[in-house]
Motif scaffolding. Sequence first.
Motif, PDB file in Angstrom:
ATOM      1  N   GLN A  38       0.838  -1.204   0.000  1.00 51.84           N
ATOM      2  CA  GLN A  38       0.000   0.000   0.000  1.00 51.84           C
ATOM      3  C   GLN A  38       0.874   1.255   0.000  1.00 51.84           C
ATOM      4  O   GLN A  38       0.566   2.246  -0.658  1.00 51.84           O
ATOM      5  CB  GLN A  38      -0.913   0.033   1.240  1.00 51.84           C
ATOM      6  N   LEU A  45      -4.365   4.544   2.435  1.00 55.20           N
ATOM      7  CA  LEU A  45      -4.063   3.626   3.541  1.00 55.20           C
ATOM      8  C   LEU A  45      -2.553   3.596   3.801  1.00 55.20           C
ATOM      9  O   LEU A  45      -2.103   3.656   4.951  1.00 55.20           O
ATOM     10  CB  LEU A  45      -4.590   2.214   3.216  1.00 55.20           C
ATOM     11  N   GLN A  48      -1.519   6.536   5.671  1.00 58.64           N
ATOM     12  CA  GLN A  48      -2.030   6.478   7.045  1.00 58.64           C
ATOM     13  C   GLN A  48      -1.145   5.620   7.959  1.00 58.64           C
ATOM     14  O   GLN A  48      -0.991   5.918   9.136  1.00 58.64           O
ATOM     15  CB  GLN A  48      -3.433   5.856   6.985  1.00 58.64           C
ATOM     16  N   LEU A  63      -8.081  -0.580  11.568  1.00 58.77           N
ATOM     17  CA  LEU A  63      -7.569  -0.643  10.194  1.00 58.77           C
ATOM     18  C   LEU A  63      -7.170  -2.071   9.834  1.00 58.77           C
ATOM     19  O   LEU A  63      -7.506  -2.580   8.760  1.00 58.77           O
ATOM     20  CB  LEU A  63      -6.322   0.245  10.037  1.00 58.77           C
TER      21      LEU A  63
END
Length: 222
Positions: A38, A45, A48, A63
């Motif tokens: 990712q 994401l 993050q 998550l």
Amino acid sequence: MNLILFGAPGAGKGTQTGSLIETYHIPAIATGDILRAQRRAGSALGEQVKGYMDRGELVPDTLMIDIIRTRLQEPDARNGFILDGFPRTVAQAEALDAMLDQLGRRVDAVIYLRVSRQVLIDRLSHRYCCRTCGAVYTFTPQQARDLPRCTTDGGELYQRPDDRPEIVAHRIDVFLTHTAPLIDYYSAQHKLENIDGQMSVDEVRADITRRLSALRKGAGSR
Ligand code: ADP
């Protein structure tokens, strides 16, 4: 077979998944690899989770649970899976149990690779990974001065930023505080297979295979 490979960072989970995939024909789901993919893709994401990963902290449970819920619904996971890096907290383990329960499935075994703190630190600080295929290598500092290319696909080898010594020590502490309670959680469910992760790669592999075939025989005769 629904399996969990469990152990501290550097315990050898990733190293053992290859032979399990071949033996049981089920996919390995490595949450660290999913998160790194990712990040490489530059997704929201990925952005993050970046800070947590680089500091050696855990990504928030909500998550991680969403990621696993989605991944377990993919067709290749219907006949079983090998989880590597999940669950890492009791909340994640409870969510996994609930998720599987809804599907009429359950965790069959948790393979715990037991390794001492000093060996973990030694392994991680000498660990190099291929940027493209993720293959793992160990090099002495001398060998690392002139890093070769990956023998599988010729990719560039690098040291993960979270494998730097100060972060490694913190990751092991995070394991002891947040993840080690799962040893009791799965022992209480009689699912824990406690394996000496300091034996050679081949010996660990043989021990895992032996225990899983004993479990399968037991399940067949019930
Ligand atoms: P290792 O097992 O070598 O520590 P991983 O590749 O499994 O490394 O994970 C790298 C990082 O990704 C972790 O330090 C953490 O920040 C994050 N991560 C992976 N899986 C989880 C999880 N189940 N819960 C929370 N954070 C996770």
